[in-house]
Scaffold this motif. Structure first.
Motif, short mmCIF file in Angstrom:
data_model
loop_
_atom_site.label_atom_id
_atom_site.label_comp_id
_atom_site.label_asym_id
_atom_site.label_seq_id
_atom_site.Cartn_x
_atom_site.Cartn_y
_atom_site.Cartn_z
N PRO A 36 -1.50 0.75 9.55
CA PRO A 36 -0.86 0.14 8.38
C PRO A 36 -1.17 0.92 7.11
CG PRO A 36 -2.91 -0.99 8.83
CD PRO A 36 -2.83 0.17 9.81
N GLY A 37 -0.27 0.79 6.13
CA GLY A 37 -0.53 1.44 4.85
C GLY A 37 0.61 1.25 3.88
N SER A 38 0.43 1.81 2.68
CA SER A 38 1.48 1.75 1.67
C SER A 38 2.45 2.92 1.84
CB SER A 38 0.88 1.79 0.26
OG SER A 38 -0.04 0.73 0.10
N PHE A 39 1.93 4.08 2.18
CA PHE A 39 2.75 5.28 2.43
C PHE A 39 3.75 5.52 1.29
CE2 PHE A 39 1.66 3.44 6.64
CZ PHE A 39 0.85 4.46 7.11
N SER B 293 5.14 -7.67 6.28
CA SER B 293 4.62 -8.38 5.12
C SER B 293 3.63 -9.42 5.64
CB SER B 293 5.76 -9.06 4.34
OG SER B 293 6.50 -9.85 5.21
N GLY B 294 2.80 -9.94 4.77
CA GLY B 294 1.78 -10.90 5.21
C GLY B 294 0.54 -10.19 5.71
N LEU B 295 -0.22 -10.89 6.52
CA LEU B 295 -1.49 -10.34 7.00
C LEU B 295 -1.25 -9.31 8.10
CD1 LEU B 295 -3.72 -13.57 7.25
CD2 LEU B 295 -3.81 -11.77 5.50
N VAL B 296 -1.99 -8.22 8.01
CA VAL B 296 -1.80 -7.15 8.99
C VAL B 296 -2.24 -7.61 10.39
CG1 VAL B 296 -4.02 -5.98 8.58
CG2 VAL B 296 -2.04 -4.67 9.36
N VAL B 297 -3.25 -8.48 10.47
CA VAL B 297 -3.68 -8.94 11.80
C VAL B 297 -2.60 -9.80 12.47
CG1 VAL B 297 -6.20 -8.77 11.50
CG2 VAL B 297 -5.01 -10.86 10.80
N VAL C 178 -5.52 1.27 13.13
CA VAL C 178 -6.02 2.62 12.89
C VAL C 178 -6.05 2.85 11.39
CG1 VAL C 178 -5.47 5.09 13.11
CG2 VAL C 178 -5.12 3.55 15.06
N ARG C 179 -7.15 3.43 10.89
CA ARG C 179 -7.21 3.82 9.49
C ARG C 179 -7.85 5.21 9.42
NH1 ARG C 179 -4.56 1.73 5.38
NH2 ARG C 179 -6.32 1.79 3.95
N GLY C 180 -7.43 5.98 8.44
CA GLY C 180 -8.02 7.29 8.22
C GLY C 180 -9.18 7.17 7.25
N GLU D 18 -16.33 2.07 1.45
CA GLU D 18 -16.56 0.70 1.01
C GLU D 18 -15.30 -0.16 1.14
OE1 GLU D 18 -18.94 -1.18 -2.74
OE2 GLU D 18 -19.21 0.92 -2.22
N TYR D 19 -14.17 0.39 0.68
CA TYR D 19 -12.88 -0.29 0.76
C TYR D 19 -12.52 -0.57 2.22
CZ TYR D 19 -7.67 -0.37 0.27
OH TYR D 19 -6.33 -0.67 0.31
N GLU D 20 -12.71 0.44 3.07
CA GLU D 20 -12.35 0.29 4.48
C GLU D 20 -13.28 -0.69 5.19
OE1 GLU D 20 -9.65 1.34 5.78
OE2 GLU D 20 -9.01 2.62 4.12
N VAL E 108 -14.83 -3.28 3.87
CA VAL E 108 -14.48 -4.64 3.47
C VAL E 108 -13.22 -5.09 4.20
CG1 VAL E 108 -13.63 -5.96 1.49
CG2 VAL E 108 -15.64 -4.52 1.24
N MET E 109 -12.23 -4.19 4.26
CA MET E 109 -10.96 -4.55 4.90
C MET E 109 -11.14 -4.80 6.40
SD MET E 109 -7.46 -2.84 3.57
CE MET E 109 -7.78 -1.29 4.24
N ALA E 110 -11.86 -3.90 7.05
CA ALA E 110 -12.06 -4.04 8.51
C ALA E 110 -12.85 -5.31 8.81
CB ALA E 110 -12.79 -2.82 9.06
N MET F 288 -13.04 -8.08 6.89
CA MET F 288 -12.17 -9.23 6.63
C MET F 288 -11.18 -9.42 7.78
SD MET F 288 -11.03 -11.76 5.02
CE MET F 288 -11.56 -11.89 3.33
N ASN F 289 -10.59 -8.33 8.24
CA ASN F 289 -9.61 -8.44 9.33
C ASN F 289 -10.25 -8.98 10.60
OD1 ASN F 289 -7.28 -7.71 7.99
ND2 ASN F 289 -7.67 -5.52 8.23
N ARG F 290 -11.50 -8.62 10.83
CA ARG F 290 -12.19 -9.12 12.02
C ARG F 290 -12.52 -10.60 11.89
NH1 ARG F 290 -13.98 -7.89 16.65
NH2 ARG F 290 -16.13 -8.38 17.10
O1 PNS Z 1 -2.39 2.58 2.17
P1 PNS Z 1 -3.20 1.43 1.66
O2 PNS Z 1 -2.60 0.92 0.36
O3 PNS Z 1 -4.66 1.73 1.55
O4 PNS Z 1 -3.03 0.24 2.75
C1 PNS Z 1 -3.60 -1.02 2.53
C2 PNS Z 1 -3.13 -2.01 3.61
C3 PNS Z 1 -1.62 -2.08 3.65
C4 PNS Z 1 -3.63 -1.56 4.96
C5 PNS Z 1 -3.76 -3.40 3.27
O5 PNS Z 1 -3.51 -3.70 1.93
C6 PNS Z 1 -3.20 -4.52 4.14
O6 PNS Z 1 -3.42 -4.56 5.33
N1 PNS Z 1 -2.46 -5.44 3.51
C7 PNS Z 1 -1.83 -6.55 4.19
C8 PNS Z 1 -2.43 -7.88 3.76
C9 PNS Z 1 -3.68 -8.18 4.55
O7 PNS Z 1 -3.69 -8.26 5.76
N2 PNS Z 1 -4.82 -8.34 3.83
C10 PNS Z 1 -6.09 -8.63 4.44
C11 PNS Z 1 -6.80 -7.37 4.85
S1 PNS Z 1 -8.04 -7.01 3.68
#
Ligand code: PNS
Length: 174
Positions: free
Chosen positions: A7-10, A70-74, A86-88, A96-98, A100-102, A104-106
């Motif tokens: 996932p990403g903004s791309f 759109s919405g939650l990636v999980v 997958v994230r780079g 730190e950003y990754e 927190v995100m990983a 939260m997603n878990r």
């Molecule tokens: O390319 P990016 O902007 O670093 O990607 C961020 C992205 C899209 C992976 C992240 O913002 C995302 O997954 N957003 C969807 C909403 C969500 O699931 N949020 C909770 C995860 S913290």
């Protein structure tokens, strides 16, 4: 079949993203490159434009598909039968950003794990934001993005006299 979501903004896709896509597509049976449709962000390119640029760049990889979500990636991952995100990772500064995100997603879905791929060193300093900034001031970005993306950047930024020009409202124009 092992399905993964990248996932990403791309906004827009860079060779750094494409490096991760090519390597992840060699590991997983199927890779879904998922473009976030986020109404609270103002991207330079519309979701449709970002998908077109990705699809063109991923054409040589038959097990890669590009979609918007759109919405939650999980939730998106679950809807596609994927248990891996997958994230780079470019540098320690991404961690730190990754992290927190990983994490939260878990917490949101313990069945979905995040797998990190270290970006190849030649692309470790590239980001979509930096590429946009260089393009905005007339710099050559063809080393870091596919030719079609460089052309679109030039067109979009020329039309705005170098100022950031979000896509919003422009798609409705004839
Ligand atoms: O390319 P990016 O902007 O670093 O990607 C961020 C992205 C899209 C992976 C992240 O913002 C995302 O997954 N957003 C969807 C909403 C969500 O699931 N949020 C909770 C995860 S913290």
């Amino acid at each position: 079949m092992a399905v993964a979501v990248y996932p990403g903004s791309f906004d827009p896709v860079t060779y750094g993203h494409l490096d991760i896509i090519a390597r992840a597509s060699a590991i997983f049976d199927r890779l879904l490159v998922a473009v976030l449709e986020n109404p609270s962000k103002t991207p330079l390119f519309s979701t449709q434009e970002r998908l077109e640029m990705l699809a063109e760049a991923c054409r040589p990889l038959p097990n890669v598909q590009c979609e918007a979500f759109s919405g939650l990636v999980v939730d998106y991952a679950r809807s596609r039968g994927a248990r891996v995100l997958v994230r780079g990772l470019r540098a320690v500064s991404d961690f730190e950003y990754e992290f927190v995100m990983a994490t939260m997603n878990r917490h949101l879905n313990a069945e979905v794990d995040t797998v990190f791929i270290m970006t190849s060193s030649e692309y470790a300093f590239i980001s979509s934001s930096l590429v946009k900034e260089v393009a905005r001031f007339g710099g050559d970005v063809e080393r870091w993005v596919p030719a079609g993306v460089a052309r679109r950047l030039k067109e979009r930024l020329a039309a705005s006299g170098g100022r950031p020009q979000p896509w919003q409202g422009r798609e409705a124009a004839p």
